[in-house]
Design a protein around this motif. Structure first.
Motif, PDB file in Angstrom:
ATOM      1  N   ASP A 132       0.822  -1.211   0.000  1.00 61.85           N
ATOM      2  CA  ASP A 132       0.000   0.000   0.000  1.00 61.85           C
ATOM      3  C   ASP A 132       0.854   1.259   0.000  1.00 61.85           C
ATOM      4  OD1 ASP A 132      -2.299  -1.604   0.204  1.00 61.85           O
ATOM      5  OD2 ASP A 132      -2.098  -1.693   2.383  1.00 61.85           O
ATOM      6  N   ARG A 133       1.999   1.177   0.651  1.00 62.98           N
ATOM      7  CA  ARG A 133       2.910   2.322   0.705  1.00 62.98           C
ATOM      8  C   ARG A 133       4.288   1.816   1.082  1.00 62.98           C
ATOM      9  NH1 ARG A 133       1.434   5.474   6.399  1.00 62.98           N
ATOM     10  NH2 ARG A 133       1.396   3.629   7.724  1.00 62.98           N
ATOM     11  N   ILE A 134       5.304   2.574   0.718  1.00 64.85           N
ATOM     12  CA  ILE A 134       6.682   2.258   1.053  1.00 64.85           C
ATOM     13  C   ILE A 134       7.286   3.455   1.765  1.00 64.85           C
ATOM     14  CG2 ILE A 134       8.981   1.755   0.122  1.00 64.85           C
ATOM     15  CD1 ILE A 134       7.646   0.257  -2.167  1.00 64.85           C
ATOM     16  N   VAL A 135       7.948   3.203   2.873  1.00 61.57           N
ATOM     17  CA  VAL A 135       8.604   4.273   3.627  1.00 61.57           C
ATOM     18  C   VAL A 135      10.082   4.281   3.266  1.00 61.57           C
ATOM     19  CG1 VAL A 135       9.141   5.165   5.920  1.00 61.57           C
ATOM     20  CG2 VAL A 135       6.934   4.047   5.497  1.00 61.57           C
ATOM     21  N   ALA A 136      10.589   5.439   2.864  1.00 59.47           N
ATOM     22  CA  ALA A 136      11.988   5.581   2.451  1.00 59.47           C
ATOM     23  C   ALA A 136      12.844   6.016   3.626  1.00 59.47           C
ATOM     24  CB  ALA A 136      12.100   6.604   1.331  1.00 59.47           C
ATOM     25  N   ALA A 137      14.073   5.514   3.658  1.00 58.22           N
ATOM     26  CA  ALA A 137      15.016   5.906   4.703  1.00 58.22           C
ATOM     27  C   ALA A 137      16.409   5.939   4.115  1.00 58.22           C
ATOM     28  CB  ALA A 137      14.947   4.946   5.881  1.00 58.22           C
ATOM     29  N   SER A 138      17.362   6.410   4.895  1.00 56.97           N
ATOM     30  CA  SER A 138      18.775   6.518   4.519  1.00 56.97           C
ATOM     31  C   SER A 138      18.962   7.577   3.424  1.00 56.97           C
ATOM     32  CB  SER A 138      19.325   5.163   4.092  1.00 56.97           C
ATOM     33  OG  SER A 138      20.734   5.168   4.094  1.00 56.97           O
ATOM     34  N   GLY A 139      20.139   7.573   2.777  1.00 60.60           N
ATOM     35  CA  GLY A 139      20.495   8.640   1.849  1.00 60.60           C
ATOM     36  C   GLY A 139      19.549   8.789   0.678  1.00 60.60           C
ATOM     37  N   GLY A 140      19.010   7.666   0.186  1.00 56.92           N
ATOM     38  CA  GLY A 140      18.109   7.724  -0.953  1.00 56.92           C
ATOM     39  C   GLY A 140      16.843   8.495  -0.684  1.00 56.92           C
ATOM     40  N   ALA A 141      16.480   8.666   0.594  1.00 61.07           N
ATOM     41  CA  ALA A 141      15.269   9.404   0.938  1.00 61.07           C
ATOM     42  C   ALA A 141      15.417  10.900   0.691  1.00 61.07           C
ATOM     43  CB  ALA A 141      14.920   9.158   2.404  1.00 61.07           C
ATOM     44  N   LYS A 142      16.652  11.343   0.446  1.00 58.93           N
ATOM     45  CA  LYS A 142      16.894  12.779   0.248  1.00 58.93           C
ATOM     46  C   LYS A 142      16.858  13.182  -1.216  1.00 58.93           C
ATOM     47  CE  LYS A 142      19.877  12.641   4.324  1.00 58.93           C
ATOM     48  NZ  LYS A 142      21.263  12.761   4.837  1.00 58.93           N
ATOM     49  N   ASN A 143      16.723  12.200  -2.126  1.00 60.20           N
ATOM     50  CA  ASN A 143      16.734  12.477  -3.564  1.00 60.20           C
ATOM     51  C   ASN A 143      15.290  12.485  -4.060  1.00 60.20           C
ATOM     52  OD1 ASN A 143      16.894  12.228  -6.437  1.00 60.20           O
ATOM     53  ND2 ASN A 143      18.964  11.389  -6.244  1.00 60.20           N
ATOM     54  N   ALA A 144      14.707  13.694  -4.213  1.00 62.90           N
ATOM     55  CA  ALA A 144      13.285  13.828  -4.556  1.00 62.90           C
ATOM     56  C   ALA A 144      12.964  13.192  -5.905  1.00 62.90           C
ATOM     57  CB  ALA A 144      12.891  15.303  -4.552  1.00 62.90           C
ATOM     58  N   LEU A 145      13.836  13.365  -6.892  1.00 63.16           N
ATOM     59  CA  LEU A 145      13.584  12.790  -8.209  1.00 63.16           C
ATOM     60  C   LEU A 145      13.564  11.273  -8.137  1.00 63.16           C
ATOM     61  CD1 LEU A 145      13.298  12.885 -11.290  1.00 63.16           C
ATOM     62  CD2 LEU A 145      15.804  12.992 -11.435  1.00 63.16           C
TER      63      LEU A 145
ATOM     64  N   LEU B 269      12.830   9.383  -5.593  1.00 65.18           N
ATOM     65  CA  LEU B 269      11.611   8.944  -4.918  1.00 65.18           C
ATOM     66  C   LEU B 269      10.430   8.943  -5.886  1.00 65.18           C
ATOM     67  CD1 LEU B 269      11.872  10.800  -1.484  1.00 65.18           C
ATOM     68  CD2 LEU B 269      12.341   8.387  -1.955  1.00 65.18           C
ATOM     69  N   LYS B 270      10.350   9.964  -6.746  1.00 70.52           N
ATOM     70  CA  LYS B 270       9.248  10.021  -7.701  1.00 70.52           C
ATOM     71  C   LYS B 270       9.383   8.929  -8.755  1.00 70.52           C
ATOM     72  CE  LYS B 270       6.567  13.173 -10.615  1.00 70.52           C
ATOM     73  NZ  LYS B 270       6.437  14.546 -11.147  1.00 70.52           N
TER      74      LYS B 270
END
Length: 497
Positions: free
Chosen positions: A395-408, A410-411
């Protein structure tokens, strides 16, 4: 009368020992750390001294208590999490039977793993443990110690994990939690208790294994002498706690089936939650702190691919922000350019390689950089459906660590998987998870779901872009065929001079 409105969380990390004070709303009031040494006696080995963890614990607890007004009188409970798999041997008197312990990233057990694998127990052990042999698992560390340090093994009466060693020093009680045990290669995933059969197969003396408890169980009060040294009440309850990764899942709000976690650092760890483990030879299963199972897969492809592109294309002269801006200038799909991100091979297919496919004179740096981001996401997508079993996408995925800071990125991922991505407001998820367990243990919250609603907040939600999703859905079968066809060529590539 002073209200006990603070939770004291302790994190036994690989690089440092940390302590934090967390309020009932999940907000961290103070956090302190003390680094400790990682010992590398030879290539592939990695050790630490449990005595250093205990010294660090005492130092950071005193330090963090000094950061908040009247903190010692306000602490309601203590909960520890920590690096998993570090195999601490303790004798009958509670002393260390061995000064140093092999850590999670220690690879010296490779011969023991190879010997076990050669006996072809794969189907049976996968059914029993929901995992296959790996150098990290404590069962193989114990096998190595039995072969190479029999004197220490002869003195040992209990084996503890890092956070369990700290709990023992705090309370005098020997125990382990089920999250740690789920990745020990010694626990029966169906009964959630030690497996006599796995002990027999691995040669581990079952008498070394302590009692198994749930993470939110209360282990006991502080030992009086420890309480006096730390300046805390001896009546404060100490919880059993959990391994750092399952605790971080809890603290990011990933606590129920249908939810997922994406920890993208150098590599990518994708975990999807289920009521039961997913039995698959390419999937590892970890029991989370709330009792659900996390089906997880680690891809060596992740931030390392972005780091490689920065070095290869720019000699590290451009910032990651500039590279992300480049990638954002390219169209979704990078103008039909594919990137296989296996720069370091894969865990289950070590011979895999990276490559660009579809490169033309019309492509430039924007397309190359976007293809790298999309290539990692395509590689994850190949594993997602397997991780979910028959449950469909999360249903949803929660992002963490360095990759969570890259908005593109994540999209791209949200659109690639058709799943919204959430970014926690508080990225110290392990500490928040420990606070959530303490909230339930002390009665401040009736259950973890309630604790999550009150203590976990998300700073950002990234939803799938339908147009991007359509592009990726059309490209994904091509990526899969490219992956399969490339695999046929790797043996020939290896044979080249």
């Amino acid at each position: 009368m002073t209200t006990r409105d603070l939770y004291l969380a302790i994190d036994v990390g690989t690089g440092s020992l940390r302590a934090a004070l967390v309020a009932r709303d999940g907000r961290i009031q103070a956090i302190c750390h003390q680094e400790h040494e990682q010992i590398v006696p030879q290539f592939g080995w990695s050790e630490q001294r449990p005595a250093d963890w205990w010294d660090g614990t005492r130092a950071v607890v005193r330090k963090v208590l000094a950061e908040v007004d009247n903190a010692a009188a306000r602490v309601a409970a203590i909960c520890t999490c920590g690096q998993m798999h570090g195999t601490v041997l303790v004798d009958d008197d509670g002393r260390l039977a061995r000064e140093t312990v092999p850590l999670w990233n220690d690879k010296r057990t490779a011969p023991q793993v190879a010997a076990f694998t050669a006996n072809m127990y794969a189907e049976e052990v996968l059914r029993l443990t929901a995992n296959l042999p790996a150098t990290a698992w404590p069962a193989f560390k114990l096998a190595w110690l039995a072969e190479n340090d029999p004197a220490a093994m002869a003195r040992a009466t209990t084996v503890l994990m890092p956070k369990d060693w700290i709990n023992f020093r705090l309370t005098g009680r020997r125990a382990q939690d089920m999250t740690e045990a789920s990745l020990s290669f010694l626990m029966d995933c169906r009964t959630r208790d030690w497996s006599e059969r796995m002990c027999s197969l691995t040669g581990v003396d079952q008498g070394l294994l302590p009692e198994l408890l749930a993470p939110q169980d209360i282990l006991g009060p502080l030992l009086p002498e420890v309480a006096a040294e730390l300046g805390l009440s001896a009546e404060i309850p100490v919880l059993v706690g959990a391994g750092d990764y399952p605790m971080a899942l809890t603290g990011s709000g990933v606590i129920a089936p249908g939810m997922g976690s994406d920890v993208t650092g150098t590599s990518t760890i994708i975990t999807l939650m289920h009521d039961a483990p997913v039995i698959d030879p390419e999937i590892s299963n970890v029991l989370a702190a709330d009792g659900t199972w996390g089906a997880m897969t680690l891809l060596d492809a992740g931030g390392d691919a972005v780091r490689w592109a920065r070095r290869a294309f720019h000699d590290n002269a451009r910032s990651y922000a500039e590279i992300a801006a480049d990638a954002e200038a390219a169209k979704p799909g990078a103008d039909k350019l594919f990137f296989l991100p296996y720069l370091s091979g894969e865990r289950h297919h070590p011979g895999s390689r990276a490559q660009f496919f579809g490169l033309t004179a019309g492509h430039g740096l924007p397309e190359l950089h976007r293809a790298v981001l999309e290539g990692v996401a395509f590689a994850v997508r190949r594993r997602l459906d397997g991780l979910q079993g028959d449950a469909g996408r999360p249903d949803r995925i929660v992002a963490a660590s360095g990759g969570a800071k890259n908005a593109l990125w994540l999209k791209i991922k949200a659109s690639m998987y058709g799943v919204p991505y959430l970014v926690p407001e508080e990225l110290e998820c392990g500490v928040v998870g420990a606070a959530m367990l303490m909230a339930t243990a002390t009665g401040d919250a009736p259950d973890l779901a309630t604790a999550a609603r009150g203590m976990v907040r998300y700073a950002q939600e990234v939803t799938p872009d339908p147009a991007w999703a359509d592009t990726y859905n059309r490209m994904a079968p091509v990526f899969d065929r490219l992956y399969q066809s490339a695999n046929d060529l790797y043996p020939e590539l290896d044979d080249l001079p």
